[in-house]
Design an enzyme around this catalytic site. Structure first.
Site, PDB file in Angstrom:
ATOM      1  N   LYS A   1      11.383   4.267  28.894  1.00  0.00           N
ATOM      2  CA  LYS A   1      10.800   4.386  28.070  1.00  0.00           C
ATOM      3  C   LYS A   1      11.828   4.925  26.763  1.00  0.00           C
ATOM      4  CE  LYS A   1       7.409   5.745  26.267  1.00  0.00           C
ATOM      5  NZ  LYS A   1       6.284   6.584  26.571  1.00  0.00           N
TER       6      LYS A   1
ATOM      7  N   HIS B   1      -2.775  -4.985   5.132  1.00  0.00           N
ATOM      8  CA  HIS B   1      -3.858  -4.469   6.118  1.00  0.00           C
ATOM      9  C   HIS B   1      -3.348  -4.551   7.585  1.00  0.00           C
ATOM     10  CE1 HIS B   1      -6.617  -5.461   3.385  1.00  0.00           C
ATOM     11  NE2 HIS B   1      -6.487  -6.400   2.779  1.00  0.00           N
TER      12      HIS B   1
ATOM     13  N   SER C   1      11.498   9.622  28.804  1.00  0.00           N
ATOM     14  CA  SER C   1      10.739  10.249  28.420  1.00  0.00           C
ATOM     15  C   SER C   1      10.285  11.453  30.535  1.00  0.00           C
ATOM     16  CB  SER C   1       9.410   9.205  29.625  1.00  0.00           C
ATOM     17  OG  SER C   1       8.159  10.039  30.478  1.00  0.00           O
TER      18      SER C   1
ATOM     19  N   GLU D   1       8.692  10.211  14.428  1.00  0.00           N
ATOM     20  CA  GLU D   1       7.666  10.382  15.130  1.00  0.00           C
ATOM     21  C   GLU D   1       7.980  12.441  14.175  1.00  0.00           C
ATOM     22  OE1 GLU D   1       6.124   8.314  19.076  1.00  0.00           O
ATOM     23  OE2 GLU D   1       7.625   9.821  19.245  1.00  0.00           O
TER      24      GLU D   1
END
Length: 462
Positions: free
Chosen positions: A285, A158, A279, A292
């Site tokens: 970043k 979970h 980024s 992804e």
């Protein structure tokens, strides 16, 4: 208006240019050209073998087709929209090379059984390639696992801390998923590898062909027993797309974990520059683009499976033009799965590092050893459900006091239950918690080392 096609003597005029473009498949089924040539060469051999054409004509067709293949490979043969599809393109060029004998190639054959044969030859080849990429992916998983048998990582249910694990055990879970993918594709292959060649348009042919002869030439295991089924069946395509979708499910699940692990909240892995981007406005970043993209591309493959199911659900026997729509989804799924497997293999092998110190700290920050306290009591005669309830109260009071179980004094343990002794601290240490789970298939170090040996054995199976 466009030039009239081979089949158009029945018609007074050629197709409207827009309809010709709409109808044509050459822009994508050119992918099948070498498989079409291979299938046609087998068909030509069979025509000569059965005496439908002479041996000299069969040899002329075979060598002419081989010339078309070489011209295509060298970039000298690049059919355009006027060809309509790859089958007409090859036949037209063949006839230019060998003359009127080229027009005999299509004897006892339809585009319906021809395209079915081409697609199966293509998928056969691609399944072999995907299975090899799965083996490469599995090999990297085992290599990393072998180095991290005693590296601990929090395990979750979970998305809540559950029990600590061997990192190797975690990675080997993906090995097993990929193993099922590898085996599943072999099963799909068995139904891909059935020849429809000779089924004709839908009813077979009046010519004395030998379908088993062409099947043997093309290394098919069987031939379709029913000509209607042979030209209209796309179960094999649906099965392949389903297998491809399951591969993508597994890659997407791993991608999601890598994305979480690379976040500041987890900090379990560091992404290397070779497999990450930055980024455009935030210089700090480092983005996990590979996982992804894999996660995103998964939807494409799912979509192709759904599209194929919808195409097939309302088709009467036998062939319908709707089936032209099977190819782009198959081609894109093949390319997507191959690209994602390759990218994830590189990411694991070269693109990330596990942060061992952070992982070692992470497994000491929670109550993931609570079950082991209950097991400790159960091993000393306390009924497990009673032990479970006792430990639940201990966790509750420890949280209230701002303590972890390892911070409790021995006196506090013994106030909870007299069965507790000084060895409770060793029993609930993360390393012992993992090592103790020595049941078959568990995360215990002995089991994980054996699992790695077993995985190496599986990798040796072709």
């Amino acid at each position: 208006m466009t030039e009239k096609q081979t089949w158009s003597q029945r018609f007074e005029s050629a197709l409207h240019p827009a309809i010709a473009r709409f109808n044509a498949s050459i822009s994508f089924d050119i992918e099948l050209i070498e498989y079409d040539i291979t299938g046609s060469q087998a068909h030509a051999k069979m025509l000569a073998h059965t005496g439908i054409i002479s041996h000299a004509e069969g040899e002329a067709l075979f060598s002419g087709l081989e010339q078309v293949r070489q011209e295509y490979r060298q970039g000298q043969f690049q059919p355009g929209i006027d060809a309509e599809d790859v089958h007409f393109a090859v036949e037209k060029r063949l006839t230019e090379i060998v003359g009127d004998v080229g027009k005999k190639l299509h004897t006892a054959r339809s585009r319906n059984d021809q395209v079915g044969t081409d697609t199966r030859l293509y998928l056969r080849d691609q399944i072999h390639q995907i299975r090899q990429l799965l083996r490469d992916f599995q090999t990297v998983l085992v290599d990393i696992a072998e180095k991290n048998v005693e590296t601990l990582i929090p395990g979750y249910t979970h998305l809540q801390r559950a029990q600590p694990l061997s990192l190797a055990h975690h990675l080997l879970a993906y090995f097993q998923m990929a193993q099922r993918d590898w085996e599943r594709l072999a099963d799909v292959y068995s139904r891909v590898n059935i020849s429809p060649l000779g089924c004709g348009a839908l009813a077979g042919t009046t010519f004395p062909i030998d379908r088993h002869y062409t099947a043997k030439l093309l290394d098919f295991d069987h031939v379709y027993a029913n000509s209607l089924d042979g030209v209209s069946d796309r179960d094999f395509a649906i099965e392949f797309l389903c297998a491809a979708s399951i591969i993508m499910v597994h890659l997407s699940r791993l991608s999601e974990e890598v994305i979480l692990w690379a976040s500041e909240e987890f900090r379990f892995v560091t992404l290397k520059d070779s497999c990450a981007t930055g980024s455009s406005i935030m210089p700090q970043k480092k983005n996990p683009d590979v996982p992804e993209l894999v996660r995103g591309k998964t939807g494409r493959v799912f979509g192709h499976l759904q599209a194929m199911l919808v195409i097939m659900k309302g088709l009467p026997l036998a062939y319908n033009k709707d089936l032209q729509e099977d190819k782009e989804g198959i081609f894109d799924s093949v390319n997507t799965v191959k690209a994602c497997l390759e990218a994830m293999t590189i990411l694991l092998q070269e693109g990330l590092e596990f942060r061992h110190q952070r992982l070692a700290t992470a497994v000491t920050e929670d109550f993931a050893n609570a079950t082991d306290v209950a097991d400790y009591l159960a091993a000393r005669g306390v009924p497990f459900r009673e032990a479970y309830n006792i430990v639940g109260k201990v966790v509750k009071t420890s949280i209230a006091a701002g303590k972890l179980l390892k911070d409790l004094q021995l006196e506090e343990w013994q106030q909870i239950h007299p069965a507790f002794a000084a060895d409770i601290y060793e029993a609930i240490s993360p390393r012992q918690v993992v090592a103790a789970r020595n049941s078959y298939g568990g995360t215990g170090f002995v089991q994980v080392r054996q699992a790695i040996i077993n995985a190496r054995t599986q990798l040796g199976v072709s």
